[in-house]
Write an enzyme that holds these catalytic residues in place. Structure first.
Site, PDB file in Angstrom:
ATOM      1  N   ARG A  70       0.839  -1.196   0.000  1.00 51.17           N
ATOM      2  CA  ARG A  70       0.000   0.000   0.000  1.00 51.17           C
ATOM      3  C   ARG A  70       0.875   1.248   0.000  1.00 51.17           C
ATOM      4  O   ARG A  70       1.911   1.292   0.648  1.00 51.17           O
ATOM      5  CB  ARG A  70      -0.913   0.026   1.228  1.00 51.17           C
ATOM      6  CG  ARG A  70      -2.112  -0.914   1.130  1.00 51.17           C
ATOM      7  CD  ARG A  70      -2.984  -0.853   2.373  1.00 51.17           C
ATOM      8  NE  ARG A  70      -2.277  -1.327   3.544  1.00 51.17           N
ATOM      9  CZ  ARG A  70      -1.685  -0.571   4.442  1.00 51.17           C
ATOM     10  NH1 ARG A  70      -1.771   0.749   4.378  1.00 51.17           N
ATOM     11  NH2 ARG A  70      -1.045  -1.106   5.458  1.00 51.17           N
ATOM     12  N   TYR A 198      -1.446  -3.281  -6.887  1.00 46.46           N
ATOM     13  CA  TYR A 198      -1.214  -4.008  -5.627  1.00 46.46           C
ATOM     14  C   TYR A 198      -2.511  -4.143  -4.817  1.00 46.46           C
ATOM     15  O   TYR A 198      -3.242  -3.155  -4.637  1.00 46.46           O
ATOM     16  CB  TYR A 198      -0.132  -3.312  -4.772  1.00 46.46           C
ATOM     17  CG  TYR A 198      -0.137  -3.898  -3.373  1.00 46.46           C
ATOM     18  CD1 TYR A 198       0.376  -5.179  -3.153  1.00 46.46           C
ATOM     19  CD2 TYR A 198      -0.755  -3.244  -2.306  1.00 46.46           C
ATOM     20  CE1 TYR A 198       0.284  -5.780  -1.906  1.00 46.46           C
ATOM     21  CE2 TYR A 198      -0.841  -3.838  -1.054  1.00 46.46           C
ATOM     22  CZ  TYR A 198      -0.318  -5.107  -0.855  1.00 46.46           C
ATOM     23  OH  TYR A 198      -0.429  -5.703   0.367  1.00 46.46           O
ATOM     24  N   LYS A 207      -9.702  -2.611   1.984  1.00 45.25           N
ATOM     25  CA  LYS A 207      -9.350  -1.476   2.847  1.00 45.25           C
ATOM     26  C   LYS A 207     -10.146  -0.223   2.481  1.00 45.25           C
ATOM     27  O   LYS A 207     -10.565   0.536   3.353  1.00 45.25           O
ATOM     28  CB  LYS A 207      -7.839  -1.215   2.798  1.00 45.25           C
ATOM     29  CG  LYS A 207      -7.009  -2.365   3.368  1.00 45.25           C
ATOM     30  CD  LYS A 207      -7.315  -2.572   4.812  1.00 45.25           C
ATOM     31  CE  LYS A 207      -6.926  -3.885   5.426  1.00 45.25           C
ATOM     32  NZ  LYS A 207      -5.572  -4.285   5.568  1.00 45.25           N
ATOM     33  N   HIS A 227     -10.107  -2.657  11.850  1.00 47.62           N
ATOM     34  CA  HIS A 227      -9.027  -3.489  11.283  1.00 47.62           C
ATOM     35  C   HIS A 227      -8.725  -4.610  12.290  1.00 47.62           C
ATOM     36  O   HIS A 227      -7.723  -4.576  12.991  1.00 47.62           O
ATOM     37  CB  HIS A 227      -7.802  -2.601  11.065  1.00 47.62           C
ATOM     38  CG  HIS A 227      -6.703  -3.229  10.263  1.00 47.62           C
ATOM     39  ND1 HIS A 227      -5.403  -2.778  10.332  1.00 47.62           N
ATOM     40  CD2 HIS A 227      -6.698  -4.258   9.368  1.00 47.62           C
ATOM     41  CE1 HIS A 227      -4.648  -3.497   9.504  1.00 47.62           C
ATOM     42  NE2 HIS A 227      -5.394  -4.404   8.925  1.00 47.62           N
ATOM     43  N   SER A 250      -0.897  -3.658  10.309  1.00 51.36           N
ATOM     44  CA  SER A 250      -0.596  -4.514   9.173  1.00 51.36           C
ATOM     45  C   SER A 250       0.663  -5.350   9.426  1.00 51.36           C
ATOM     46  O   SER A 250       1.663  -4.832   9.918  1.00 51.36           O
ATOM     47  CB  SER A 250      -0.396  -3.658   7.930  1.00 51.36           C
ATOM     48  OG  SER A 250      -1.561  -2.896   7.702  1.00 51.36           O
ATOM     49  N   CYS A 252       1.228  -7.584  11.651  1.00 51.27           N
ATOM     50  CA  CYS A 252       1.575  -7.710  13.070  1.00 51.27           C
ATOM     51  C   CYS A 252       0.852  -8.881  13.737  1.00 51.27           C
ATOM     52  O   CYS A 252       0.750  -8.941  14.959  1.00 51.27           O
ATOM     53  CB  CYS A 252       1.270  -6.411  13.803  1.00 51.27           C
ATOM     54  SG  CYS A 252       2.426  -5.107  13.380  1.00 51.27           S
ATOM     55  N   ASP A 277      -8.956  -9.990   9.207  1.00 53.68           N
ATOM     56  CA  ASP A 277      -8.469  -8.638   8.902  1.00 53.68           C
ATOM     57  C   ASP A 277      -9.461  -7.517   9.214  1.00 53.68           C
ATOM     58  O   ASP A 277      -9.041  -6.430   9.569  1.00 53.68           O
ATOM     59  CB  ASP A 277      -8.078  -8.567   7.416  1.00 53.68           C
ATOM     60  CG  ASP A 277      -7.168  -7.386   7.093  1.00 53.68           C
ATOM     61  OD1 ASP A 277      -6.153  -7.214   7.787  1.00 53.68           O
ATOM     62  OD2 ASP A 277      -7.484  -6.634   6.148  1.00 53.68           O
ATOM     63  N   ARG A 372       2.013 -12.195  -0.848  1.00 57.81           N
ATOM     64  CA  ARG A 372       0.728 -12.565  -0.220  1.00 57.81           C
ATOM     65  C   ARG A 372       0.051 -13.725  -0.934  1.00 57.81           C
ATOM     66  O   ARG A 372       0.349 -14.030  -2.084  1.00 57.81           O
ATOM     67  CB  ARG A 372      -0.213 -11.352  -0.228  1.00 57.81           C
ATOM     68  CG  ARG A 372       0.352 -10.178   0.585  1.00 57.81           C
ATOM     69  CD  ARG A 372      -0.685  -9.453   1.358  1.00 57.81           C
ATOM     70  NE  ARG A 372      -0.063  -8.515   2.302  1.00 57.81           N
ATOM     71  CZ  ARG A 372      -0.517  -8.292   3.531  1.00 57.81           C
ATOM     72  NH1 ARG A 372      -1.588  -8.921   3.972  1.00 57.81           N
ATOM     73  NH2 ARG A 372       0.093  -7.432   4.328  1.00 57.81           N
TER      74      ARG A 372
END
Ligand code: GTP
Ligand code: SPV
Ligand code: MN
Length: 588
Positions: A70, A198, A207, A227, A250, A252, A277, A372
């Site tokens: 991002r 992306y 998001k 989130h 993100s 984590c 998420d 990912r």
């Protein structure tokens, strides 16, 4: 498939005139059409098929090297008034944003196909779901949206003749940073994304809609878009079931916690995954918080995912999965995937995320740190039977956490809701590869929403305070830190499956059964309050993990004050009062 919504048809027409594609294709969500899209993507070279014996239905994609995460600097909230975006969002006026990026969209799909993707975020048929329509020139987007959302006819049915929807427009453009913009117009229920390919920048249901636009809607409509992962735990002895949501920034640990398998020496709980998420939360008639995962799949971090760290995630990706920026193996087996931290032998010969030949002797990493997988949630071995319940699941606890090498103990409990909101508002974490820019820099990332809040964060804190006051039985709030380091820079806590021991303490605190000591920052477990059965950890390390050093926390105060000070008049008095009370406790 026929869209009967007049507003949708008019808008699509208008965008077709703007982007001037050669062809417009409506995505109906059928298996036949998706198969065709896969073939088309392979034919145009944007996707490769992986070995059908090892990874049936799986595809590989490589992004442009300057388009791997991002781009927060190029992400904007475009409200009429700058104050409405608040001091930590990038802001642009709608006129300027539409004019600048509109000029870039103009004619951008000449010679290309525009795909029309109607999609649902949330549970089909639920009044708590939101419909979007994404227009894109990217088959990668189409194929990912098919996994991450409920796409096609089902969304057209939900939309009906006069339903509302989020207008999402995306074009790959030239992928340059100069032209790249991720623009949100909450007042128009519109998202424009230009010059990226992306995931987080282009899968606009995720998001952009389910957090930035949804958080704005949630504020007006009295719910929350967060989130957060959502997991369920069953205590095998009592048979009682609990749900926990957790906001970690993100990369984590949300996906990992959502799917954890407790260590075999500590078999007291069984974990099920509701989401990894995003959580949409509303207050139920019973006064509890009920959480829904609006997504249909996982867009998870590949590196570090192994049969040891997260077997459930790895098993989820064995079929029908899109891998982005990982290593493709060539020898000894052709067409498998590999990444750093997978804990299996690397291929003797492979192709790295940049498309170059790669061997274990290569100096650079084979997979991008933010590589990912996109996998259907229904394939997860521990997916919750309730993950598509339109009502959601009732939360007992909310966790905040991040990567803190020092300072924050393994776990502590807030004194009450407002104190918990303050913990979320002041939480810190080291930046990760999920966004472009420096990695490992400590920054404040309130509720893990710094990059995702669609309005003034001061107002957002106020919304949290209000929601807690409204709920008769709001969840208990805790702070966790799996990432505390010793003097050698090694993690002190084993993490992953052993995090179940922390969840156990949290659940027993919710039940009023576990001990704790009261400190200036909250309730911290004594070593004996944690179930460490079978864990090889020495007393010194444990003390360090649970330590609350007042001097270290005093040193945090100026940073907290500066951060919260930015919000000026929108900072709730309740948060200021919490800051003052913390200072007083630390100075006692
Ligand atoms: P986003 O999808 O970016 O929102 O990330 P996420 O919060 O779902 O993060 P994820 O679970 O994918 O974890 C990111 C990285 O943290 C991976 O490399 C994991 O291996 C690592 N990680 C997760 N949990 C732990 C833990 O308990 N301890 C340690 N040391 N590392 C962890
Ligand atoms: C994150 O960065 O928090 C993610 C991945 O979950 S993305 O969808 O790219 O934002
Ligand atoms: Mn995320």
């Amino acid at each position: 498939m026929e869209i009967k919504n007049k507003k949708a048809l008019e808008w699509i027409d208008e965008m077709v005139k703007l982007c001037e594609p050669d062809k417009v294709v409506f995505c109906d969500g059928s298996a036949e059409q998706n198969k065709q899209f896969e073939d088309d993507a392979v034919a145009e070279g944007s996707m490769e098929r992986l070995n059908p014996d090892l990874l049936p239905g799986c595809l590989l994609h490589r992004t442009d090297p300057n388009d791997v995460a991002r781009t927060e600097k190029l992400t904007f909230i475009c409200t009429k008034k700058k104050e409405d975006a608040g001091p930590i969002n990038n802001w642009m006026s709608p006129e300027e944003a539409y004019a600048e990026t509109g000029a870039n969209f103009k004619g951008s799909m000449k010679g290309k196909t525009m795909y029309v993707i109607p999609f649902i975020m949330g549970v089909k048929g639920s009044d708590f779901a939101k419909v979007g329509i994404e227009l894109t020139d990217s088959l990668y987007v189409v194929l990912n949206m098919n996994i991450m959302t409920k796409m096609g006819q089902v969304a057209v049915d939900q939309l009906g003749e006069d339903g509302e929807f989020t207008k999402c427009l995306h074009a790959r453009g030239d992928l340059s940073m100069e032209k790249r913009r991720i623009l949100h117009f909450p007042e128009d229920n519109t998202i424009w994304s230009f010059a990226s390919g992306y995931g987080g920048n282009v899968l606009l249901g995720k998001k952009c809609l389910a957090l930035r636009i949804a958080s704005w809607m949630a504020k007006q409509e009295g719910w929350m878009a967060e989130h957060m992962l959502i997991l369920g735990l069953t205590n095998k002895k009592t048979g009682k079931k609990y749900y926990i949501a957790g906001a970690f920034p993100s990369a984590c640990g949300k996906t990992n916690l959502a799917m954890l398998i407790p260590p075999k020496e500590f078999p007291d709980y069984e974990i099920e995954t509701v989401g990894d998420d995003i959580a949409w939360i509303r207050i139920g008639d019973d006064g509890r918080f009920w959480a829904v995962n609006p997504e249909n799949g996982f867009f998870g971090v590949a590196p570090g995912t192994s049969m040891k760290s997260n077997p459930n995630a790895l098993l989820t990706t064995k079929k029908n999965t899109i891998f982005t920026n990982v290593v493709k193996t060539v020898e000894p087996v052709e067409g498998n995937v590999w990444w750093e931290g997978m804990k299996v032998d690397p291929p003797t010969k492979g192709i790295d995320w940049l498309g170059r030949e790669w061997t274990p002797d290569s100096e650079e990493k084979g997979a991008h740190p933010n590589s990912r997988f996109t996998a259907p949630a229904c394939q997860c071995p521990c997916i919750s039977p309730n993950w598509e319940d339109p009502q959601g699941v009732p939360l007992s606890a909310i966790l905040f956490g991040g990567r803190r090498a020092k300072t924050a103990p393994l776990v502590f409990q807030s004194f009450d809701w407002n104190h918990g909101t303050f913990l979320g508002a002041t939480m810190c974490s080291e930046t990760t590869a999920a966004a472009t820019g420096a990695v490992g820099v400590v920054r404040r990332d309130p509720m893990a929403m710094r990059p995702f809040c669609g309005y003034d964060m001061g107002e957002y804190f106020g919304h949290w305070i209000e929601m807690g006051a409204k709920a008769k039985k709001a969840p208990k709030i805790f702070h966790v830190n799996w990432f505390k380091q010793d003097e050698n820079g090694d993690f002190m806590w084993p993490g992953y499956g052993d995090n179940a021991r922390v969840l156990d303490w949290i659940i027993r605190r919710c039940e009023g059964e576990a001990g704790a000591k009261e400190t200036a920052i909250g309730y911290v477990p004594n070593p004996e309050d944690l179930n460490l059965n079978g864990l090889d950890i020495d007393a010194k390390t444990l003390d360090a993990l649970l330590e609350v050093d007042k001097e270290v926390w005093k040193a945090e105060l100026p940073g907290m004050k500066e951060f919260l000070g930015q919000f000026g008049s929108t900072l709730p008095a309740e948060i200021q009062a919490q800051l003052d009370a913390l200072e007083e406790r630390l100075n006692k």
